[in-house]
Design a protein around this motif. Structure first.
Motif, PDB file in Angstrom:
ATOM      1  N   MET A  95       0.833  -1.197   0.000  1.00 35.32           N
ATOM      2  CA  MET A  95       0.000   0.000   0.000  1.00 35.32           C
ATOM      3  C   MET A  95       0.868   1.247   0.000  1.00 35.32           C
ATOM      4  O   MET A  95       2.057   1.196   0.333  1.00 35.32           O
ATOM      5  N   ASP A  96       0.261   2.359  -0.354  1.00 36.24           N
ATOM      6  CA  ASP A  96       0.929   3.644  -0.176  1.00 36.24           C
ATOM      7  C   ASP A  96       0.394   4.282   1.099  1.00 36.24           C
ATOM      8  O   ASP A  96      -0.301   3.637   1.892  1.00 36.24           O
ATOM      9  N   SER A  97       0.705   5.546   1.317  1.00 36.36           N
ATOM     10  CA  SER A  97       0.259   6.236   2.533  1.00 36.36           C
ATOM     11  C   SER A  97      -0.991   7.072   2.272  1.00 36.36           C
ATOM     12  O   SER A  97      -1.279   7.993   3.028  1.00 36.36           O
ATOM     13  N   MET A  98      -1.701   6.748   1.185  1.00 38.40           N
ATOM     14  CA  MET A  98      -2.906   7.467   0.776  1.00 38.40           C
ATOM     15  C   MET A  98      -2.606   8.926   0.435  1.00 38.40           C
ATOM     16  O   MET A  98      -3.486   9.789   0.476  1.00 38.40           O
ATOM     17  N   SER A  99      -1.354   9.188   0.063  1.00 36.91           N
ATOM     18  CA  SER A  99      -0.939  10.559  -0.215  1.00 36.91           C
ATOM     19  C   SER A  99      -1.529  11.066  -1.518  1.00 36.91           C
ATOM     20  O   SER A  99      -1.563  10.362  -2.526  1.00 36.91           O
ATOM     21  N   ALA A 100      -1.992  12.315  -1.492  1.00 36.64           N
ATOM     22  CA  ALA A 100      -2.383  13.005  -2.725  1.00 36.64           C
ATOM     23  C   ALA A 100      -1.116  13.366  -3.501  1.00 36.64           C
ATOM     24  O   ALA A 100      -0.009  13.370  -2.961  1.00 36.64           O
ATOM     25  N   ALA A 101      -1.280  13.671  -4.779  1.00 34.16           N
ATOM     26  CA  ALA A 101      -0.128  13.825  -5.676  1.00 34.16           C
ATOM     27  C   ALA A 101       0.913  14.808  -5.150  1.00 34.16           C
ATOM     28  O   ALA A 101       2.118  14.546  -5.225  1.00 34.16           O
ATOM     29  N   ASP A 103       1.759  15.458  -2.286  1.00 34.11           N
ATOM     30  CA  ASP A 103       2.409  15.015  -1.050  1.00 34.11           C
ATOM     31  C   ASP A 103       3.214  13.730  -1.213  1.00 34.11           C
ATOM     32  O   ASP A 103       3.840  13.273  -0.255  1.00 34.11           O
ATOM     33  N   VAL A 104       3.179  13.117  -2.403  1.00 38.04           N
ATOM     34  CA  VAL A 104       3.901  11.866  -2.616  1.00 38.04           C
ATOM     35  C   VAL A 104       5.395  12.149  -2.719  1.00 38.04           C
ATOM     36  O   VAL A 104       5.836  12.966  -3.529  1.00 38.04           O
ATOM     37  N   THR A 105       6.188  11.458  -1.912  1.00 41.00           N
ATOM     38  CA  THR A 105       7.637  11.630  -1.989  1.00 41.00           C
ATOM     39  C   THR A 105       8.200  10.815  -3.148  1.00 41.00           C
ATOM     40  O   THR A 105       7.563   9.868  -3.632  1.00 41.00           O
ATOM     41  N   ASP A 106       9.393  11.167  -3.576  1.00 37.88           N
ATOM     42  CA  ASP A 106      10.055  10.391  -4.626  1.00 37.88           C
ATOM     43  C   ASP A 106      10.226   8.941  -4.194  1.00 37.88           C
ATOM     44  O   ASP A 106      10.052   8.014  -4.996  1.00 37.88           O
ATOM     45  N   GLU A 107      10.565   8.757  -2.915  1.00 39.33           N
ATOM     46  CA  GLU A 107      10.815   7.408  -2.409  1.00 39.33           C
ATOM     47  C   GLU A 107       9.535   6.564  -2.417  1.00 39.33           C
ATOM     48  O   GLU A 107       9.563   5.391  -2.804  1.00 39.33           O
ATOM     49  N   GLU A 108       8.427   7.147  -1.976  1.00 38.93           N
ATOM     50  CA  GLU A 108       7.164   6.404  -1.959  1.00 38.93           C
ATOM     51  C   GLU A 108       6.742   6.046  -3.376  1.00 38.93           C
ATOM     52  O   GLU A 108       6.350   4.914  -3.649  1.00 38.93           O
ATOM     53  N   TRP A 109       6.809   6.997  -4.283  1.00 39.82           N
ATOM     54  CA  TRP A 109       6.442   6.756  -5.686  1.00 39.82           C
ATOM     55  C   TRP A 109       7.268   5.612  -6.268  1.00 39.82           C
ATOM     56  O   TRP A 109       6.729   4.667  -6.856  1.00 39.82           O
ATOM     57  N   THR A 155      -2.290   8.367  -4.575  1.00 34.94           N
ATOM     58  CA  THR A 155      -1.902   8.536  -5.971  1.00 34.94           C
ATOM     59  C   THR A 155      -0.996   7.419  -6.469  1.00 34.94           C
ATOM     60  O   THR A 155      -1.245   6.835  -7.533  1.00 34.94           O
ATOM     61  N   ALA A 156       0.049   7.085  -5.724  1.00 32.97           N
ATOM     62  CA  ALA A 156       1.012   6.092  -6.208  1.00 32.97           C
ATOM     63  C   ALA A 156       0.358   4.729  -6.387  1.00 32.97           C
ATOM     64  O   ALA A 156       0.531   4.062  -7.414  1.00 32.97           O
ATOM     65  N   TYR A 157      -0.409   4.286  -5.399  1.00 32.20           N
ATOM     66  CA  TYR A 157      -1.075   2.983  -5.468  1.00 32.20           C
ATOM     67  C   TYR A 157      -2.099   2.965  -6.594  1.00 32.20           C
ATOM     68  O   TYR A 157      -2.191   1.992  -7.356  1.00 32.20           O
ATOM     69  N   THR A 158      -2.883   4.029  -6.719  1.00 33.84           N
ATOM     70  CA  THR A 158      -3.906   4.094  -7.758  1.00 33.84           C
ATOM     71  C   THR A 158      -3.287   4.043  -9.148  1.00 33.84           C
ATOM     72  O   THR A 158      -3.762   3.314 -10.024  1.00 33.84           O
ATOM     73  N   VAL A 159      -2.226   4.795  -9.350  1.00 32.89           N
ATOM     74  CA  VAL A 159      -1.542   4.783 -10.651  1.00 32.89           C
ATOM     75  C   VAL A 159      -0.973   3.400 -10.950  1.00 32.89           C
ATOM     76  O   VAL A 159      -1.100   2.883 -12.069  1.00 32.89           O
ATOM     77  N   ALA A 160      -0.350   2.779  -9.958  1.00 33.60           N
ATOM     78  CA  ALA A 160       0.232   1.447 -10.165  1.00 33.60           C
ATOM     79  C   ALA A 160      -0.840   0.433 -10.532  1.00 33.60           C
ATOM     80  O   ALA A 160      -0.651  -0.397 -11.440  1.00 33.60           O
ATOM     81  N   HIS A 203      -4.064  15.605   3.245  1.00 35.89           N
ATOM     82  CA  HIS A 203      -5.083  15.853   2.221  1.00 35.89           C
ATOM     83  C   HIS A 203      -5.689  14.562   1.685  1.00 35.89           C
ATOM     84  O   HIS A 203      -6.910  14.454   1.560  1.00 35.89           O
ATOM     85  N   GLY A 204      -4.831  13.557   1.379  1.00 35.05           N
ATOM     86  CA  GLY A 204      -5.351  12.317   0.804  1.00 35.05           C
ATOM     87  C   GLY A 204      -6.384  11.645   1.688  1.00 35.05           C
ATOM     88  O   GLY A 204      -7.522  11.409   1.260  1.00 35.05           O
ATOM     89  N   PRO A 205      -6.042  11.322   2.939  1.00 37.22           N
ATOM     90  CA  PRO A 205      -7.017  10.666   3.812  1.00 37.22           C
ATOM     91  C   PRO A 205      -8.287  11.481   4.041  1.00 37.22           C
ATOM     92  O   PRO A 205      -9.376  10.914   4.129  1.00 37.22           O
ATOM     93  N   THR A 206      -8.172  12.798   4.141  1.00 36.05           N
ATOM     94  CA  THR A 206      -9.376  13.596   4.378  1.00 36.05           C
ATOM     95  C   THR A 206     -10.328  13.543   3.191  1.00 36.05           C
ATOM     96  O   THR A 206     -11.540  13.706   3.342  1.00 36.05           O
ATOM     97  N   VAL A 207      -9.795  13.286   1.995  1.00 34.06           N
ATOM     98  CA  VAL A 207     -10.634  13.150   0.808  1.00 34.06           C
ATOM     99  C   VAL A 207     -11.158  11.727   0.663  1.00 34.06           C
ATOM    100  O   VAL A 207     -12.337  11.508   0.338  1.00 34.06           O
TER     101      VAL A 207
END
Length: 253
Positions: A95-101, A103-109, A155-160, A203-207
């Protein structure tokens, strides 16, 4: 109907726990010989021991599937131990951290795309020549509810997972004349050990979190495994390029 899986060589990734474990056990119950691939050596070996205890055949391969050397070991084990690869189940994922675009770090992506999309591609690329040599084969990918919409994860999980759908359909079209079928399941909420680390105020989790109430009943790993094994079986011989939601209707809401 005979599943046609008896004696087949099957690779299941992420097979040490959750959906992967249930899938490996169900393939073994159908008479398949299973390569149990997982990052955790203890859980992978436990699944192998469980299969062998019932008279089945299984081998464990441990490692990070985003590394080509590990992919080569997984496929090489199936070929050497079981005479080839008849079925590949690309199930391992994080999983990712539910980060919105923003807020996604290079490492998480990089990590999420590497495990959830690049690894399935590397495995598919490695097994296709063996399937071509046999004139048949089945690949089943684990996508996600997040592959069907933009609001089920970060964002990262959804794109993947959208990428997994593209990989599935590309493989289906490219190799259907060669007897290779590729399909995917899109699980909804499932009782597995996969975890999410997220800042509830970000932002991601609140959405995303307010919409989770539509997901309905949580599935068992065995329910997801049943769909995977079906898609790999002779019963699904004319199903190719499908993305099957296994989500108790979440995708229909």
């Amino acid at each position: 109907m005979d599943s046609g899986l008896a004696g087949s060589g099957v690779i299941v990734t992420g097979a040490g726990s959750g959906i992967g474990r249930a899938t490996a056990l169900l393939f073994a119950a159908e008479g398949a010989r299973v390569v149990v691939a997982d990052l955790n050596g203890d859980t992978a070996q436990a699944v192998v021991d469980e299969i062998r205890a019932t008279g089945g055949a299984a081998e464990a391969v441990v490692g990070d599937l985003s590394e080509r050397a590990v992919v080569d070991r997984v496929v090489g084990t199936a070929v050497e131990s079981f005479g080839g690869v008849d079925v590949l189940v690309n199930n391992a994922g994080i999983m990712d951290s539910m980060s919105a675009a923003a807020d996604v770090t290079d490492e998480e992506w990089a990590r999420v795309l590497s495990v959830n999309l690049t690894a399935p591609f590397l495995l598919a690329r490695a097994v296709v020549p063996h399937m071509l040599a046999k004139g048949k084969g089945a690949i089943v990918n684990t996508a996600s509810e997040a592959a069907l919409r933009g609001g089920a994860s970060g964002t990262a999980y959804t794109v993947a997972k959208h990428g997994i759908v593209g990989l599935t359909r590309s493989l289906a079209v490219m190799y259907r004349a060669s007897g290779i079928r590729t399909n995917a399941i899109a699980p909804g909420a499932t009782m597995t050990g996969i975890s999410v680390t997220a800042d509830a105020e970000a932002h991601g989790p609140t959405v995303l979190v307010p919409h989770m109430g539509a997901m309905g009943r949580v599935a068992s790993p065995e329910e997801q495994a049943a769909a995977i094994v079906f898609l790999a079986s002779a019963a699904a011989s004319n199903i190719n390029g499908a993305v099957l939601p296994v989500d108790n209707g979440w995708s229909a809401v």
